[in-house]
Design a protein around this motif. Structure first.
Motif, PDB file in Angstrom:
ATOM      1  N   LEU A 122       0.827  -1.200   0.000  1.00 25.63           N
ATOM      2  CA  LEU A 122       0.000   0.000   0.000  1.00 25.63           C
ATOM      3  C   LEU A 122       0.865   1.255   0.000  1.00 25.63           C
ATOM      4  N   SER A 123       1.888   1.282   0.853  1.00 26.79           N
ATOM      5  CA  SER A 123       2.728   2.476   0.939  1.00 26.79           C
ATOM      6  C   SER A 123       3.499   2.707  -0.362  1.00 26.79           C
ATOM      7  N   HIS A 124       3.993   1.626  -0.951  1.00 27.63           N
ATOM      8  CA  HIS A 124       4.733   1.770  -2.215  1.00 27.63           C
ATOM      9  C   HIS A 124       3.796   2.226  -3.329  1.00 27.63           C
ATOM     10  N   GLY A 125       2.579   1.705  -3.341  1.00 27.58           N
ATOM     11  CA  GLY A 125       1.601   2.126  -4.340  1.00 27.58           C
ATOM     12  C   GLY A 125       1.298   3.612  -4.228  1.00 27.58           C
ATOM     13  N   ILE A 126       1.163   4.101  -2.993  1.00 30.82           N
ATOM     14  CA  ILE A 126       0.917   5.528  -2.787  1.00 30.82           C
ATOM     15  C   ILE A 126       2.093   6.352  -3.299  1.00 30.82           C
ATOM     16  N   GLU A 127       3.308   5.864  -3.077  1.00 31.35           N
ATOM     17  CA  GLU A 127       4.497   6.559  -3.569  1.00 31.35           C
ATOM     18  C   GLU A 127       4.495   6.626  -5.099  1.00 31.35           C
ATOM     19  N   LEU A 128       4.131   5.528  -5.728  1.00 37.49           N
ATOM     20  CA  LEU A 128       4.106   5.502  -7.187  1.00 37.49           C
ATOM     21  C   LEU A 128       3.047   6.449  -7.737  1.00 37.49           C
ATOM     22  N   PHE A 129       1.883   6.469  -7.124  1.00 33.41           N
ATOM     23  CA  PHE A 129       0.827   7.366  -7.581  1.00 33.41           C
ATOM     24  C   PHE A 129       1.229   8.823  -7.358  1.00 33.41           C
ATOM     25  N   GLY A 130       1.910   9.085  -6.240  1.00 39.00           N
ATOM     26  CA  GLY A 130       2.381  10.443  -5.980  1.00 39.00           C
ATOM     27  C   GLY A 130       3.413  10.873  -7.006  1.00 39.00           C
ATOM     28  N   ALA A 131       4.343   9.980  -7.333  1.00 37.02           N
ATOM     29  CA  ALA A 131       5.340  10.291  -8.349  1.00 37.02           C
ATOM     30  C   ALA A 131       4.683  10.506  -9.707  1.00 37.02           C
ATOM     31  N   GLY A 132       3.594   9.789  -9.938  1.00 36.64           N
ATOM     32  CA  GLY A 132       2.899   9.934 -11.211  1.00 36.64           C
ATOM     33  C   GLY A 132       2.405  11.347 -11.465  1.00 36.64           C
ATOM     34  N   LEU A 133       2.083  12.084 -10.398  1.00 34.52           N
ATOM     35  CA  LEU A 133       1.616  13.464 -10.565  1.00 34.52           C
ATOM     36  C   LEU A 133       2.678  14.339 -11.218  1.00 34.52           C
ATOM     37  N   LEU A 134       3.959  14.027 -10.954  1.00 38.69           N
ATOM     38  CA  LEU A 134       5.049  14.795 -11.544  1.00 38.69           C
ATOM     39  C   LEU A 134       5.059  14.645 -13.061  1.00 38.69           C
ATOM     40  N   PHE A 135       4.672  13.470 -13.541  1.00 40.15           N
ATOM     41  CA  PHE A 135       4.651  13.224 -14.984  1.00 40.15           C
ATOM     42  C   PHE A 135       3.297  13.581 -15.589  1.00 40.15           C
ATOM     43  N   ASP A 136       2.254  13.571 -14.766  1.00 41.72           N
ATOM     44  CA  ASP A 136       0.941  13.997 -15.258  1.00 41.72           C
ATOM     45  C   ASP A 136       0.930  15.486 -15.570  1.00 41.72           C
ATOM     46  N   THR A 137       1.645  16.269 -14.755  1.00 48.08           N
ATOM     47  CA  THR A 137       1.599  17.725 -14.895  1.00 48.08           C
ATOM     48  C   THR A 137       2.040  18.198 -16.278  1.00 48.08           C
ATOM     49  N   PRO A 138       3.210  17.785 -16.794  1.00 43.21           N
ATOM     50  CA  PRO A 138       3.572  18.226 -18.151  1.00 43.21           C
ATOM     51  C   PRO A 138       2.557  17.799 -19.203  1.00 43.21           C
ATOM     52  N   ALA A 139       2.069  16.555 -19.089  1.00 41.68           N
ATOM     53  CA  ALA A 139       1.099  16.072 -20.076  1.00 41.68           C
ATOM     54  C   ALA A 139      -0.170  16.913 -20.042  1.00 41.68           C
ATOM     55  N   ILE A 140      -0.649  17.225 -18.840  1.00 41.96           N
ATOM     56  CA  ILE A 140      -1.879  18.007 -18.703  1.00 41.96           C
ATOM     57  C   ILE A 140      -1.688  19.430 -19.206  1.00 41.96           C
ATOM     58  N   LEU A 141      -0.539  20.016 -18.916  1.00 44.08           N
ATOM     59  CA  LEU A 141      -0.293  21.384 -19.368  1.00 44.08           C
ATOM     60  C   LEU A 141      -0.077  21.443 -20.875  1.00 44.08           C
ATOM     61  N   TYR A 142       0.569  20.434 -21.442  1.00 42.24           N
ATOM     62  CA  TYR A 142       0.713  20.384 -22.898  1.00 42.24           C
ATOM     63  C   TYR A 142      -0.660  20.315 -23.569  1.00 42.24           C
ATOM     64  N   THR A 143      -1.463  19.369 -23.137  1.00 42.83           N
ATOM     65  CA  THR A 143      -2.746  19.148 -23.809  1.00 42.83           C
ATOM     66  C   THR A 143      -3.745  20.265 -23.559  1.00 42.83           C
ATOM     67  N   ASN A 144      -3.589  20.996 -22.456  1.00 44.16           N
ATOM     68  CA  ASN A 144      -4.538  22.068 -22.125  1.00 44.16           C
ATOM     69  C   ASN A 144      -3.965  23.461 -22.358  1.00 44.16           C
ATOM     70  N   ALA A 145      -2.869  23.558 -23.114  1.00 39.22           N
ATOM     71  CA  ALA A 145      -2.238  24.854 -23.360  1.00 39.22           C
ATOM     72  C   ALA A 145      -3.191  25.826 -24.048  1.00 39.22           C
ATOM     73  N   VAL A 146      -3.944  25.339 -25.009  1.00 35.89           N
ATOM     74  CA  VAL A 146      -4.880  26.219 -25.729  1.00 35.89           C
ATOM     75  C   VAL A 146      -5.967  26.730 -24.793  1.00 35.89           C
ATOM     76  N   ILE A 147      -6.479  25.856 -23.936  1.00 31.05           N
ATOM     77  CA  ILE A 147      -7.523  26.260 -22.989  1.00 31.05           C
ATOM     78  C   ILE A 147      -6.985  27.310 -22.019  1.00 31.05           C
ATOM     79  N   LEU A 148      -5.792  27.088 -21.495  1.00 34.96           N
ATOM     80  CA  LEU A 148      -5.193  28.057 -20.581  1.00 34.96           C
ATOM     81  C   LEU A 148      -5.058  29.422 -21.245  1.00 34.96           C
ATOM     82  N   LEU A 149      -4.605  29.415 -22.467  1.00 34.89           N
ATOM     83  CA  LEU A 149      -4.439  30.678 -23.178  1.00 34.89           C
ATOM     84  C   LEU A 149      -5.788  31.342 -23.442  1.00 34.89           C
ATOM     85  N   MET A 150      -6.764  30.566 -23.852  1.00 33.35           N
ATOM     86  CA  MET A 150      -8.092  31.123 -24.137  1.00 33.35           C
ATOM     87  C   MET A 150      -8.710  31.763 -22.899  1.00 33.35           C
TER      88      MET A 150
END
Length: 662
Positions: free
Chosen positions: A49-77
Motif C-alpha cells: 500500500l505504501s509503495h503504491g501511494i508513492e508511485l501514484f504520488g510520483a505519477g503526478l510529476l509526470f501527469d503535470t507536463p502532459a496536462i499542461l501540454y494538452t490544455n495549453a490552448v484552454i489556458l491561453l483562451m
C-alpha cells in the motif's frame, strides 16, 4: 461612467481553470488505478500500500507536463486579457476543445492498460510509424475487435468524456455589477504573467537552473523494479517526450581501436571448407515464448507442466539442436525481424521506425542471394506492407514477398475465406501455401516466414474450437494451434524433394503473456526458443545448457554452417563454433531505458553510464539478489568493457550508414 467588460462575471476565470485542471488530474489518477488493476499480476509480487501511494504520488510529476501540454490552448483562451471574449459562445468553444483534447489523452491511457503487457512500456511516439502501413479497413477491424473485447474500458471512456463536458468551468453567468475594464485587465494580466513561469517550471519538472525537462527515464528513480515505470508514467507524456527523438547517439566510451580490439561485427571466413549450398528456411513464430513449451520447462511447477507445443517438443527431443539460454533482442515484432534475419540488435528504438531504416543493410537474403545465387523470398500472411515487413524484406535483399495478396491469387487455396478476420491468413493454410511455393522455387533457396495466428485477439478457426487446451492465458490455445499448423507443414515439407537438403531455423519474434516468476524478470521477458533442424544432418542434434545465445546469432550461425566465404557485418556470433564461454546476449530494456548484458554467470543492467545491478542468472532465476557489490571485479570490468564496445560500434555504424562491407 466606468467602462465594463460585459454583463458576464469575468473574475471567476482563474478559479474556474484551476477546477478544470483538477478534474483532469483526477481523470489521470483514475486511469492509473485502472491500469494497475488490469495489470495487477505483473506488480503483485512487490506491491504494498505504501509503495503504491508513492508511485501514484510520483505519477503526478509526470501527469503535470502532459496536462499542461494538452490544455495549453484552454489556458491561453481563458487567461488572455481581452474583454471581448467574455461571452457564452466563446466559452462554449473552449468547453468543446477541453472535452475533446482531454478525452483523447484519457483514451491513450486506457488503451495502454491493454497494450502494456505486450510491450513492457508505455506507448511512445514510435507507435505512429509502427502502424503507418496498416490499411484503414484493417485498422478499423483491429480496433473494433478490441472495443468489443474491452467494452468496460469503452464505457469508462464514455463516462469520463461526459464528466469533462459536465464539469467544465468557467461558464460565465450574468451579474448585476459588471467588472470595470481597468480592474479586469489588471487581474487578467497578472494571472497570465504568473501562469507562464509556473507552467514552464511544471513542464520542466522543476524551477532551478540545473533542472532539465523530465523524460520517461526519470521514472526509474521512483520505482523498485523497471516494470513499475508503467504505473508512474502516463501515455500522453511518453508520446510527447519521444517526438522527434534521435535514438542513435554515439557514445564515447573508448577509442575506436580499443572498441574493435574487444569486439567486431565484421565477420571473415572462418575455415577453408567448400561452401555447402543447403536451402535455408527461417520460421519466426509470433509470441512463441519458452514459457509455453514443455521441453524447456520439465521441472516447472513440480514437473507437472506440459506446455502447449507437443510437436515442437518432439522435434527438439528427437532430431534438433536447441539452447537453454536463448534470448530475443526485442519486445515487438518489428524488432525481431532485423535481429533474426540481419543480425541487428534493437537498442533504444526499433530500427524500422528510425532514419537508420534507410541505411544499406545486409542479411541472410542478401548474402546468399546476391553472392551465392540463392532464390530468396519472405512470407507473411497479413496485408502486404503490414508492419513494414515488406519494406524491410526488400531492403535486406529478399527477391520476392508473399503476403495476403499472393495467397488470394493462388487458385489452389481459398483466398480470403481463410482470413482470420483481423490480422492475416490462418497459420495452417498459410504454412501449406508456404511449403507449396518453396516446391516451385529453384534451389538453393533462402526463405523466411513470419506467423500470425498466435496474436491478439487470440482466437482459433471455428472448426478447431475446443480442440486445443485453453491454458491460463488466451494466447496459449493459439500457441497450440500454430504448433499443430507446424506439424502439418513439416508433414507436407517432408515429402518435398528439397526437404533433406534444408536447414530449418525456428524461433520467436518476442515473448508474450508470461506467467511464472522466472519468465517475468527482465531477462525472462526475452526467453525465446532458437531451434536448428537439418533432417539431412543427424549430427545437428542436442541441448546446449551452457552457451548464451540470442536472435542476432542466427545469421552468423547459418552462414558458418554453410561455410560461407565472404566478409559481412553481423552483431552476433556462431552458436555452433568457437568457445561456449564467449557467447553473450545484449538487449534493450524499454521499461527502464537501459541495457541488459548476459555473459558467463552474470546478467548486468546498464543505464548507459554505469552498471546499476547484477544478477547470477544461472542460480538466481528470479533476480532476487543484486550481487553487483560482491561479484569479482575482473569479471565486472571485462563485461562492462565488452558491452560498451558493442553499444558504441552499433550506434556508430547506425549513425554513419556502415552496416555492410563496402
Amino acid at each position: 461612467m466606468k467602462r465594463t467588460s460585459s454583463s458576464f462575471l469575468s473574475r471567476a476565470a482563474l478559479p474556474g481553470i484551476l477546477w478544470d485542471l483538477l478534474v483532469v488530474y483526477l481523470a489521470y489518477t483514475l486511469c492509473r488505478a485502472v491500469f494497475l488493476a488490469l495489470n495487477w499480476p505483473l506488480f503483485a509480487g512487490t506491491m504494498t500500500l505504501s509503495h503504491g501511494i508513492e508511485l501514484f504520488g510520483a505519477g503526478l510529476l509526470f501527469d503535470t507536463p502532459a496536462i499542461l501540454y494538452t490544455n495549453a490552448v484552454i489556458l491561453l483562451m481563458v487567461l488572455l486579457p481581452l474583454h471581448w471574449k467574455e461571452r457564452k459562445g466563446y466559452y462554449q468553444v473552449a468547453r468543446w476543445i477541453y472535452t475533446i483534447v482531454n478525452s483523447i489523452a484519457m483514451y491513450m491511457n486506457l488503451m495502454d492498460c491493454v497494450y502494456f503487457p505486450f510491450t513492457g512500456k508505455r506507448t511512445t511516439a514510435s507507435v505512429f510509424a509502427e502502424f503507418s502501413n496498416e490499411g484503414t479497413g484493417e485498422m478499423l477491424k483491429i480496433f473494433g475487435g478490441q472495443f468489443l473485447s474491452h467494452w468496460y474500458l469503452v464505457l469508462l471512456a464514455a463516462l469520463v468524456t461526459w464528466a469533462f463536458w459536465k464539469l467544465f468551468r468557467p461558464i460565465p453567468s450574468r451579474v448585476k455589477k459588471p467588472v470595470p475594464l481597468p480592474k479586469y485587465y489588471l487581474l487578467r494580466t497578472l494571472a497570465l504573467v504568473l501562469a507562464i513561469p509556473l507552467c514552464i517550471g511544471a513542464i520542466r519538472g522543476g524551477f532551478t537552473k540545473a533542472t532539465r525537462p523530465i523524460t520517461i527515464s526519470n521514472a526509474n528513480q521512483y520505482v523498485s523494479r523497471p516494470a513499475e515505470t508503467g504505473i508512474v508514467l502516463n501515455t500522453p507524456f511518453s508520446i510527447f517526450r519521444t517526438l522527434k527523438k534521435t535514438p542513435f547517439v554515439v557514445p564515447d566510451y573508448m577509442s575506436d581501436e580499443e572498441a574493435q580490439s574487444l569486439y567486431t561485427p565484421l565477420h571473415q571466413r572462418a575455415d577453408s571448407a567448400t561452401f555447402t549450398p543447403r536451402n535455408v528456411v527461417v520460421l519466426i513464430l509470433e509470441s512463441y515464448s519458452k514459457q509455453h513449451f514443455g521441453f524447456y520447462n520439465k521441472t516447472l511447477r513440480g514437473g507437472t507442466y506440459k506446455g502447449f507445443t507437443p510437436f515442437l517438443d518432439s522435434l527438439i527431443t528427437s532430431s534438433a539442436m536447441t539452447f537453454k539460454y536463448s534470448y530475443a533482442n526485442g519486445r515487438k515484432s518489428i524488432e525481431g525481424m532485423p535481429s533474426v534475419l540481419s543480425s541487428l540488435p534493437n537498442f533504444v528504438e526499433p530500427l524500422f521506425l528510425t532514419p537508420a531504416s534507410l541505411n544499406a543493410m545486409s542479411g541472410l537474403a542478401r548474402e546468399l542471394g546476391e553472392n551465392k545465387g540463392y532464390t530468396t523470398a519472405f512470407f507473411h500472411g497479413a496485408q502486404n506492407g503490414s508492419m513494414g515487413f515488406q519494406a524491410f524484406a526488400r531492403a535486406t535483399g529478399f527477391q520476392r514477398y508473399y503476403g495476403r495478396t499472393e495467397y488470394n491469387a493462388d487458385p489452389n487455396f481459398n483466398g480470403d475465406e481463410d482470413f482470420d478476420g483481423t490480422w492475416a491468413i490462418w497459420d495452417e493454410e498459410f504454412f501449406q501455401f508456404y511449403a507449396q511455393q518453396m516446391s516451385q522455387m529453384r534451389e538453393p533457396f533462402m526463405t523466411a516466414l513470419f506467423s500470425a495466428s498466435s496474436h491478439d485477439p487470440f482466437v482459433v478457426p471455428e472448426k478447431y474450437k475446443g480442440r486445443f487446451p485453453q491454458g491460463e492465458r488466451p494466447l496459449q490455445q493459439c500457441i497450440a494451434y500454430t504448433d499443430y499448423a507446424l506439424k502439418r507443414f513439416f508433414e507436407t515439407a517432408s515429402r518435398m524433394p528439397w526437404f533433406r537438403n534444408t536447414l530449418f531455423v525456428i524461433t520467436a519474434d518476442h515473448v508474450s503473456q508470461q506467467i511464472d516468476p522466472f519468465y517475468c524478470t527482465s531477462l525472462g521477458n526475452y526467453c525465446v526458443p532458437i531451434i536448428l533442424y537439418a533432417p539431412g544432418d543427424p549430427s545437428l542434434h542436442g541441448y546446449d545448457e551452457e552457451r548464451v545465445v540470442e536472435q542476432i546469432d542466427i545469421m552468423p550461425t547459418v552462414l558458418s554452417y554453410l561455410h560461407y566465404d565472404r566478409p559481412y557485418i553481423a552483431f552476433g556470433r556462431d552458436m555452433l563454433g568457437g568457445k561456449a564461454e564467449l557467447g553473450f546476449a545484449l538487449h534493450w530494456l524499454p521499461e527502464s531505458s537501459s541495457y541488459e548484458y548476459v555473459w558467463g554467470d552474470y546478467a548486468l543492467q546498464f543505464d548507459g553510464k554505469q552498471v546499476t545491478s547484477a544478477y547470477a542468472f544461472r542460480t538466481d532465476s528470479t533476480f532476487s539478489h543484486n550481487v553487483l557489490g560482491t561479484m569479482p571485479p575482473a569479471t565486472l570490468n571485462r563485461m562492462e568493457r565488452h558491452m560498451k564496445s558493442v553499444i558504441q560500434q552499433y550506434m556508430q555504424r547506425m549513425a554513419t550508414d556502415a552496416l555492410t562491407v563496402k
